[in-house]
Design a protein around this motif. Structure first.
Motif, PDB file in Angstrom:
ATOM      1  N   LEU A  19       0.864  -1.183   0.000  1.00 47.03           N
ATOM      2  CA  LEU A  19       0.000   0.000   0.000  1.00 47.03           C
ATOM      3  C   LEU A  19       0.897   1.228   0.000  1.00 47.03           C
ATOM      4  O   LEU A  19       1.961   1.209   0.622  1.00 47.03           O
ATOM      5  CB  LEU A  19      -0.854   0.025   1.264  1.00 47.03           C
ATOM      6  CG  LEU A  19      -2.040  -0.931   1.332  1.00 47.03           C
ATOM      7  CD1 LEU A  19      -2.578  -1.005   2.743  1.00 47.03           C
ATOM      8  CD2 LEU A  19      -3.131  -0.487   0.375  1.00 47.03           C
ATOM      9  N   PRO A  64      -6.078  -4.385  -1.988  1.00 48.37           N
ATOM     10  CA  PRO A  64      -6.838  -3.490  -1.109  1.00 48.37           C
ATOM     11  C   PRO A  64      -6.945  -2.093  -1.704  1.00 48.37           C
ATOM     12  O   PRO A  64      -6.027  -1.291  -1.585  1.00 48.37           O
ATOM     13  CB  PRO A  64      -6.020  -3.477   0.184  1.00 48.37           C
ATOM     14  CG  PRO A  64      -4.634  -3.839  -0.234  1.00 48.37           C
ATOM     15  CD  PRO A  64      -4.738  -4.686  -1.446  1.00 48.37           C
ATOM     16  N   GLY A  65      -8.055  -1.799  -2.345  1.00 45.60           N
ATOM     17  CA  GLY A  65      -8.253  -0.467  -2.911  1.00 45.60           C
ATOM     18  C   GLY A  65      -7.505  -0.276  -4.211  1.00 45.60           C
ATOM     19  O   GLY A  65      -6.688  -1.095  -4.601  1.00 45.60           O
ATOM     20  N   PRO A  66      -7.810   0.835  -4.890  1.00 44.74           N
ATOM     21  CA  PRO A  66      -7.225   1.071  -6.213  1.00 44.74           C
ATOM     22  C   PRO A  66      -5.713   1.273  -6.177  1.00 44.74           C
ATOM     23  O   PRO A  66      -5.023   1.010  -7.164  1.00 44.74           O
ATOM     24  CB  PRO A  66      -7.930   2.343  -6.693  1.00 44.74           C
ATOM     25  CG  PRO A  66      -8.511   2.964  -5.476  1.00 44.74           C
ATOM     26  CD  PRO A  66      -8.751   1.874  -4.487  1.00 44.74           C
ATOM     27  N   SER A  67      -5.157   1.694  -5.027  1.00 44.98           N
ATOM     28  CA  SER A  67      -3.724   1.966  -5.003  1.00 44.98           C
ATOM     29  C   SER A  67      -2.928   0.808  -4.410  1.00 44.98           C
ATOM     30  O   SER A  67      -1.710   0.870  -4.349  1.00 44.98           O
ATOM     31  CB  SER A  67      -3.456   3.251  -4.228  1.00 44.98           C
ATOM     32  OG  SER A  67      -4.148   3.215  -2.998  1.00 44.98           O
TER      33      SER A  67
ATOM     34  N   TRP B 107     -18.291   5.793  -5.972  1.00 47.00           N
ATOM     35  CA  TRP B 107     -17.529   4.565  -6.234  1.00 47.00           C
ATOM     36  C   TRP B 107     -16.061   4.902  -6.449  1.00 47.00           C
ATOM     37  O   TRP B 107     -15.174   4.199  -5.975  1.00 47.00           O
ATOM     38  CB  TRP B 107     -18.113   3.861  -7.460  1.00 47.00           C
ATOM     39  CG  TRP B 107     -17.523   2.521  -7.738  1.00 47.00           C
ATOM     40  CD1 TRP B 107     -16.580   2.221  -8.668  1.00 47.00           C
ATOM     41  CD2 TRP B 107     -17.849   1.282  -7.093  1.00 47.00           C
ATOM     42  NE1 TRP B 107     -16.296   0.881  -8.637  1.00 47.00           N
ATOM     43  CE2 TRP B 107     -17.060   0.282  -7.690  1.00 47.00           C
ATOM     44  CE3 TRP B 107     -18.738   0.909  -6.066  1.00 47.00           C
ATOM     45  CZ2 TRP B 107     -17.122  -1.061  -7.294  1.00 47.00           C
ATOM     46  CZ3 TRP B 107     -18.796  -0.421  -5.685  1.00 47.00           C
ATOM     47  CH2 TRP B 107     -17.999  -1.380  -6.294  1.00 47.00           C
ATOM     48  N   CYS B 108     -15.793   5.972  -7.180  1.00 52.74           N
ATOM     49  CA  CYS B 108     -14.410   6.358  -7.469  1.00 52.74           C
ATOM     50  C   CYS B 108     -13.978   7.484  -6.543  1.00 52.74           C
ATOM     51  O   CYS B 108     -13.295   8.413  -6.982  1.00 52.74           O
ATOM     52  CB  CYS B 108     -14.261   6.827  -8.911  1.00 52.74           C
ATOM     53  SG  CYS B 108     -14.977   5.724 -10.100  1.00 52.74           S
ATOM     54  N   ASP B 110     -12.230  10.072  -4.273  1.00 52.75           N
ATOM     55  CA  ASP B 110     -10.839  10.519  -4.246  1.00 52.75           C
ATOM     56  C   ASP B 110     -10.091  10.260  -5.548  1.00 52.75           C
ATOM     57  O   ASP B 110      -8.889  10.019  -5.559  1.00 52.75           O
ATOM     58  CB  ASP B 110     -10.058   9.894  -3.077  1.00 52.75           C
ATOM     59  CG  ASP B 110     -10.648  10.320  -1.746  1.00 52.75           C
ATOM     60  OD1 ASP B 110     -11.029  11.501  -1.640  1.00 52.75           O
ATOM     61  OD2 ASP B 110     -10.744   9.476  -0.847  1.00 52.75           O
ATOM     62  N   THR B 111     -10.801  10.265  -6.667  1.00 49.36           N
ATOM     63  CA  THR B 111     -10.127  10.257  -7.958  1.00 49.36           C
ATOM     64  C   THR B 111     -10.578  11.522  -8.691  1.00 49.36           C
ATOM     65  O   THR B 111     -11.423  12.264  -8.193  1.00 49.36           O
ATOM     66  CB  THR B 111     -10.512   9.035  -8.807  1.00 49.36           C
ATOM     67  OG1 THR B 111     -11.915   9.141  -9.088  1.00 49.36           O
ATOM     68  CG2 THR B 111     -10.246   7.741  -8.060  1.00 49.36           C
ATOM     69  N   LYS B 171     -20.082   0.670  -0.386  1.00 53.23           N
ATOM     70  CA  LYS B 171     -19.037  -0.061  -1.119  1.00 53.23           C
ATOM     71  C   LYS B 171     -18.070  -0.780  -0.181  1.00 53.23           C
ATOM     72  O   LYS B 171     -17.350  -1.660  -0.617  1.00 53.23           O
ATOM     73  CB  LYS B 171     -18.301   0.855  -2.091  1.00 53.23           C
ATOM     74  CG  LYS B 171     -17.305   1.777  -1.458  1.00 53.23           C
ATOM     75  CD  LYS B 171     -16.565   2.528  -2.545  1.00 53.23           C
ATOM     76  CE  LYS B 171     -15.610   3.515  -1.911  1.00 53.23           C
ATOM     77  NZ  LYS B 171     -14.903   4.318  -2.890  1.00 53.23           N
ATOM     78  N   ASN B 172     -18.069  -0.436   1.098  1.00 52.30           N
ATOM     79  CA  ASN B 172     -17.235  -1.171   2.039  1.00 52.30           C
ATOM     80  C   ASN B 172     -17.968  -2.335   2.685  1.00 52.30           C
ATOM     81  O   ASN B 172     -17.389  -3.048   3.493  1.00 52.30           O
ATOM     82  CB  ASN B 172     -16.726  -0.234   3.131  1.00 52.30           C
ATOM     83  CG  ASN B 172     -15.780   0.790   2.561  1.00 52.30           C
ATOM     84  OD1 ASN B 172     -14.944   0.446   1.729  1.00 52.30           O
ATOM     85  ND2 ASN B 172     -15.921   2.029   2.967  1.00 52.30           N
ATOM     86  N   GLN B 177     -17.945  -6.630  -1.559  1.00 55.18           N
ATOM     87  CA  GLN B 177     -16.740  -7.458  -1.656  1.00 55.18           C
ATOM     88  C   GLN B 177     -17.103  -8.845  -2.197  1.00 55.18           C
ATOM     89  O   GLN B 177     -16.397  -9.394  -3.040  1.00 55.18           O
ATOM     90  CB  GLN B 177     -16.070  -7.605  -0.278  1.00 55.18           C
ATOM     91  CG  GLN B 177     -15.617  -6.293   0.340  1.00 55.18           C
ATOM     92  CD  GLN B 177     -14.683  -5.520  -0.572  1.00 55.18           C
ATOM     93  OE1 GLN B 177     -13.749  -6.078  -1.125  1.00 55.18           O
ATOM     94  NE2 GLN B 177     -14.956  -4.246  -0.754  1.00 55.18           N
TER      95      GLN B 177
END
Ligand SMILES: Nc1ncnc2c1ncn2[C@@H]1O[C@H](COP(=O)(O)OP(=O)(O)O)[C@@H](O)[C@H]1O
Ligand code: SF4
Ligand SMILES: [Mg+2]
Lengths: 341, 284
Positions: A19, A64-67, B107-108, B110-111, B171-172, B177
């Protein structure tokens, strides 16, 4: 070479999950290697925050997550090279050849769809079945996880069902495509004791019957003792000890394993001492000490521990290296003759 | 829609709510009126000069006539259709826009996509509404859609913000998941499992936008920025400002009372819907 019973269905070398952070990329899973054989139940134990869930998700190619990033030097499922899979390839595998059961049966089912609907979604995702065939397959699967009135269960919505029943349904969803590997992440933590035992027996039963290999993630050694053939103890993203359940629990070599065992409440008649926990807590990924990451909490720690990372090996001459291994500079020793392979 | 709670539970909860039922009945009645006007069964003579100026109520002109000798009842009825047309159009469009933008943005989170949506909603929200509506109506004067465009541009932001927050919460959850773990691609997870779980928000929000659109239409029409060709309660109220000076209240009452009743019915219905549809209240 034809596959034999001894060939692992899943073999992973040097699995890493990283991460991003202010100090650069942090490895929350740091070089885990594991092998799973058909029908076997392997326990993955450790305190919470050790990276068990990350390891489990990484086996499904889920970062875990996009990053987050997952990497490994080798990853094979039967004759399939998972390391070569792109995201689309992974989606074909997930839910069909490797599947997962989550901790919270309360929230793991979609509240707005019926049970039958959700089971059939998995089937129709991975099989070229029509509606009727999918219904039949769903009902068959429900029957094999112990439901008598499958048609009624399929019409139910999640909120109409108890936690234990939901977990059975989630197991049915995970097993309906007959996966080679099932990752069960704390599948019984949210359940009461009686239901826990039933679910564990169901998992064991399914593993034996269908030959599915199960990676059972838990923080509870009692669960490992109850149903796992082998166990891996995880600490700060690394494996600290692994071996056959019996050997590992009777003759722990790693101080962390010994600490977990001492912290385990036992109902044996001889027990009079109160349960003692391991002092301190799991350091966050950014605050891990150099050398052995357990050194801050370990009574046996010395300068060597604080400077050099111990590697996983089986130094014990009485123990075949591949069977019972530990990653510790100063392992516990047990009286000669007490160790039986 | 498959996405809602088991229907029988929703009905149970709705049935138990008397006020909500009354509201629902009232709104349905208006809906029927709007439908019969749209089908040409009633209210077709709203523009016809069929009598003398300011006739009082009679069996021929139920609510009397206005300054021009037009039948006030016909005009009030026709206005229901206009109100529903605008309400439906604005509610559907802003719910669609708001749910799509909100879902993508949540959904996205912080992008750049999320940042973009949040920025746009922030900007739109910071403009005083009637000023904005007046500006849009003025800018698109030639178009019959000016008022609708102004309303959609303003109303979708609330839906978007609510959906964004709900999607970020959902989403969490483990079922998202799980959906990823059975091999669904993210866009299908969003569409099939996340958005249906925001259904209760969308429906209640759409109903609120519907009401807001009707109110706004009346105000804008009253100000001369709204309905151009046709009649609406707002236009009737605007006409009646001349008439009340000479103690002619028929036009005024025939617009104000139906409007108030409709708003009342809608508010009762929305409260009941919000209670009945929230999936969180039915579970566990
Ligand atoms: N989204 C995240 N971002 C950063 N760190 C995380 C995130 N999720 C979990 N972690 C960290 O990763 C570590 C491993 O977490 P996890 O695999 O869930 O542990 P376990 O399942 O053993 O309790 C923990 O120390 C946790 O603090
Ligand atoms: S390597 Fe040292 S610090 Fe780590 S567990 Fe072993 S004795 Fe303790
Ligand atoms: Mg976990």
């Amino acid at each position: 070479m034809s596959p034999t019973a001894e060939d692992p269905v899943l073999a992973v070398q040097d699995l890493r999950v990283t991460l991003p952070s202010r100090q650069g990329r942090l490895a929350v899973v740091d070089g885990v290697s594991l092998e799973l054989r058909a029908g076997e139940i392997l326990g993955l134990v450790g305190e919470s925050g050790c990276g068990k869930s990350m390891t489990g998700a990484a086996l499904l190619g889920i970062a875990p997550g996009p990053s987050g990033q997952v990497s490994s030097t080798a990853m094979r499922l039967g004759d399939l090279d998972l390391a070569q899979l792109d995201e689309r390839g992974w989606r074909r595998i997930r839910g069909s050849r490797i599947s997962m059961v989550f901790q919270e049966p309360q929230t793991a089912l979609d509240p707005v769809f019926s049970v039958g609907n959700q089971l059939q979604e998995v089937i129709r995702r991975h099989r070229q079945f029509n509606r009727r065939q999918a219904r039949t397959a769903a009902a068959d699967m429900l029957a094999s996880v112990g439901f008598a009135d499958c048609a009624r269960v399929m019409r139910c919505y999640p909120h109409e069902l108890s936690g234990g029943i939901r977990q059975r349904i989630l197991i049915a969803m995970a097993m309906v495509c007959h996966p080679q590997v099932l990752v069960a992440d704390e599948p019984t933590t949210a359940l009461d004791v009686t239901t826990q035992a039933q679910i564990l027996h169901l998992l064991r039963d399914l593993a034996r019957r269908s030959g599915t290999a199960v990676l059972l993630i838990t923080h509870d050694l009692a669960i490992v003792e109850a149903i796992c053939d082998r166990a891996m103890v995880m600490y700060c993203g690394r494996i600290s000890e692994e071996g056959p359940t019996r050997a590992l629990m009777q003759y722990p070599r790693h101080p962390y394993t010994a600490g977990l065992l001492a912290a385990m409440p036992r109902l044996s008649p001889g027990q009079v001492e109160p349960v003692k926990g391991i002092p301190g807590s799991v350091p966050a990924p950014g605050q891990r000490p150099p050398g052995c990451s357990f050194s801050k909490r370990c009574e046996r720690a010395d300068d060597l521990c604080r400077s050099q990372v111990p590697v996983l090996h089986g130094a014990d001459p009485a123990m075949p290296a591949a069977v019972h291994r530990h990653a510790c500079h100063h392992p516990l020793v047990h009286p000669i003759g007490s160790v039986t392979a | 829609m498959p996405g809602f709670e088991p229907t029988h539970r929703v009905w149970q909860k709705l049935r138990a709510n008397r006020a909500g039922l009354a509201g629902f009945a009232l709104v349905s009645l208006y809906g029927l009126i709007a439908l019969s006007v749209a089908l040409g069964w009633a209210g077709q003579e709203w523009s016809l000069v069929s009598g003398e100026r300011w006739e009082s109520a009679s069996s021929e002109h139920w609510f009397g006539t206005n300054q021009l000798g037009q039948d006030i009842f016909q005009r009030a009825i026709y206005s229901v259709r206009i109100a529903f047309e605008i309400g439906l159009l604005v509610a559907l469009t802003s719910t669609l826009l708001g749910s799509v933008c909100g879902a993508i943005s949540g959904w996205c989170a912080d992008t750049w996509a999320d940042d973009g949506v949040v920025f746009i909603t922030g900007v739109l929200d910071s403009i005083p509404f009637y000023l904005f509506a007046a500006a849009v109506a003025f800018a698109f004067q030639a178009s019959a859609w000016a008022m609708q465009i102004a309303m959609v541009a303003t109303f979708w932001t609330t839906t978007s913000r609510l959906v964004r927050a709900e999607v970020m919460r959902l989403k969490n959850r483990d079922f998202v998941q799980s959906a990823l773990a059975i091999g669904l691609p993210p866009h299908l997870v969003l569409l099939r499992h996340v958005l249906p779980n925001t259904g209760h928000i969308l429906l209640a929000q759409a109903a609120m936008v519907f009401v807001a659109a009707i109110k706004t239409e009346v105000i804008l029409s009253f100000l001369g920025l709204g309905v151009q060709d046709g009649v609406s309660w707002g236009l009737m109220l605007a006409e009646s400002t001349q008439e009340v000076l000479v103690s002619q209240f028929n036009n005024h009452l025939a617009a104000a009372i139906p409007l108030l009743l409709l708003l009342l019915g809608f508010n009762l219905m929305i409260d009941a819907l919000q209670d009945a549809l929230d999936p969180r209240q039915g579970s566990a």
